[in-house]
Design a protein around this motif. Structure first.
Motif, mmCIF file in Angstrom:
data_model
loop_
_atom_site.group_PDB
_atom_site.id
_atom_site.type_symbol
_atom_site.label_atom_id
_atom_site.label_comp_id
_atom_site.label_asym_id
_atom_site.label_seq_id
_atom_site.Cartn_x
_atom_site.Cartn_y
_atom_site.Cartn_z
ATOM 1 N N LEU A 53 3.393 0.451 14.346
ATOM 2 C CA LEU A 53 2.248 -0.445 14.023
ATOM 3 C C LEU A 53 2.239 -1.386 12.908
ATOM 4 C CD1 LEU A 53 -0.777 1.720 15.286
ATOM 5 C CD2 LEU A 53 0.511 0.140 16.638
ATOM 6 N N GLY A 54 2.260 -2.496 13.181
ATOM 7 C CA GLY A 54 1.990 -3.310 11.872
ATOM 8 C C GLY A 54 3.551 -3.486 11.328
ATOM 9 N N SER A 55 4.811 -3.263 12.177
ATOM 10 C CA SER A 55 5.961 -3.217 11.727
ATOM 11 C C SER A 55 6.543 -4.593 11.044
ATOM 12 C CB SER A 55 6.872 -2.520 12.476
ATOM 13 O OG SER A 55 6.833 -3.141 13.725
ATOM 14 N N LYS A 56 5.884 -5.599 11.516
ATOM 15 C CA LYS A 56 6.306 -6.703 11.016
ATOM 16 C C LYS A 56 6.171 -7.179 9.603
ATOM 17 C CE LYS A 56 2.440 -9.253 12.877
ATOM 18 N NZ LYS A 56 2.058 -10.085 13.993
ATOM 19 N N TYR A 57 4.950 -6.062 9.084
ATOM 20 C CA TYR A 57 4.588 -6.306 7.671
ATOM 21 C C TYR A 57 5.551 -5.249 6.931
ATOM 22 C CZ TYR A 57 0.951 -9.026 9.774
ATOM 23 O OH TYR A 57 0.116 -9.823 10.603
ATOM 24 N N GLY A 58 6.289 -4.768 7.623
ATOM 25 C CA GLY A 58 7.206 -3.517 6.548
ATOM 26 C C GLY A 58 6.404 -2.226 6.537
ATOM 27 N N PHE A 74 -3.038 -4.622 8.665
ATOM 28 C CA PHE A 74 -2.803 -4.552 7.466
ATOM 29 C C PHE A 74 -1.610 -5.278 6.971
ATOM 30 C CE2 PHE A 74 -1.335 -3.128 3.186
ATOM 31 C CZ PHE A 74 -2.714 -3.265 2.329
ATOM 32 N N GLN A 75 -1.772 -6.622 6.349
ATOM 33 C CA GLN A 75 -0.716 -7.580 6.365
ATOM 34 C C GLN A 75 0.179 -7.579 5.137
ATOM 35 O OE1 GLN A 75 -2.277 -11.639 7.329
ATOM 36 N NE2 GLN A 75 -3.264 -10.674 9.170
ATOM 37 N N ALA A 76 0.583 -6.415 4.878
ATOM 38 C CA ALA A 76 1.439 -6.073 3.540
ATOM 39 C C ALA A 76 2.266 -4.907 3.843
ATOM 40 C CB ALA A 76 0.498 -5.806 2.402
ATOM 41 N N LEU A 133 0.745 -1.152 0.070
ATOM 42 C CA LEU A 133 0.029 0.142 -0.104
ATOM 43 C C LEU A 133 0.766 1.139 -0.044
ATOM 44 C CD1 LEU A 133 -2.817 1.311 0.472
ATOM 45 C CD2 LEU A 133 -2.593 1.115 2.847
ATOM 46 N N ILE A 134 0.701 2.120 -0.976
ATOM 47 C CA ILE A 134 1.154 3.464 -0.950
ATOM 48 C C ILE A 134 0.390 4.676 -0.364
ATOM 49 C CG2 ILE A 134 2.391 5.164 -2.269
ATOM 50 C CD1 ILE A 134 3.701 2.998 -4.097
ATOM 51 N N VAL A 135 0.741 5.123 0.500
ATOM 52 C CA VAL A 135 -0.178 6.351 1.189
ATOM 53 C C VAL A 135 0.526 7.620 0.855
ATOM 54 C CG1 VAL A 135 -1.028 7.070 3.338
ATOM 55 C CG2 VAL A 135 -1.010 4.730 3.171
ATOM 56 N N GLU A 136 -0.236 8.583 0.387
ATOM 57 C CA GLU A 136 0.483 10.016 -0.003
ATOM 58 C C GLU A 136 -0.114 10.912 1.196
ATOM 59 O OE1 GLU A 136 0.107 13.306 -3.403
ATOM 60 O OE2 GLU A 136 -1.238 11.641 -3.658
ATOM 61 N N ASP A 137 0.941 11.386 1.780
ATOM 62 C CA ASP A 137 0.714 12.528 2.876
ATOM 63 C C ASP A 137 -0.454 12.300 3.718
ATOM 64 O OD1 ASP A 137 2.499 14.694 3.418
ATOM 65 O OD2 ASP A 137 0.682 15.777 3.464
ATOM 66 N N SER A 138 -0.579 11.281 4.273
ATOM 67 C CA SER A 138 -2.056 10.973 5.064
ATOM 68 C C SER A 138 -1.549 9.919 6.241
ATOM 69 C CB SER A 138 -3.134 10.713 4.108
ATOM 70 O OG SER A 138 -4.399 10.608 4.987
#
Length: 158
Positions: free
Chosen positions: A119-124, A93-95, A1-6
């Motif tokens: 949060l969720g750092s194990k998924y990157g 979110f598992q990605a 997932l790519i998140v733009e400034d949010s």
């Protein structure tokens, strides 16, 4: 997932600002030129807010320029986002998630960024800030934004 400034949570300041702006902008406008002149005078000719608002105006059946969205529905959505942030969804979110932030934006605080990364750092979880970009990274630095997206997609698809 790519998140733009949010981030998963809208800030109180962002919610209040957008609600106030939507109420104070006198739509409909007679035409696009009148709308542009008002928005540039009110927010500055190079401001992101003026560009954002102008991009969300369109012709109505009477030929005037009005919102492309239902104002009250958008305000309710913003309020829901403020009241019920998506931290649980973010964490689970598992990605990988890569955040592309505008260096000049300030939309995502350092504290909120650290929470996003943990949060969720194990998924990157990762981020980068784009110099010379505000909240609309894709518009302010289109080539850099596209290069980042392409690089991340290529990296993730290996």
């Amino acid at each position: 997932l790519i998140v733009e400034d949010s981030s998963p949570q809208l800030s109180n300041n962002g919610f209040e600002l957008l609600s106030r702006v939507f109420d104070e902008v006198p739509v409909p406008f007679e035409n696009r030129d009148v709308a542009k002149a008002f928005l540039e005078k009110t927010f500055g000719s190079q401001s992101q807010m003026a560009r954002f608002l102008l991009s969300n105006l369109g012709p109505q059946s009477d030929g005037k320029q009005g919102w492309r969205f239902q104002k009250e529905a958008l305000k309710n959505l913003l309020n829901d986002s403020f009241q019920d942030p998506l931290w649980n969804e973010w964490e689970n979110f598992q990605a990988p998630i890569h955040m592309i932030l505008g260096e000049d934006s300030g939309f995502v605080s350092d504290e909120r960024l650290q929470k996003c990364l943990s949060l969720g750092s194990k998924y990157g979880r990762s981020f980068e800030k784009v110099p010379g970009a505000g909240h609309w990274v894709h518009a302010d630095q289109a080539e850099i934004f596209c290069d980042i997206v392409q690089r991340k997609i290529e990296t993730w698809s290996i």
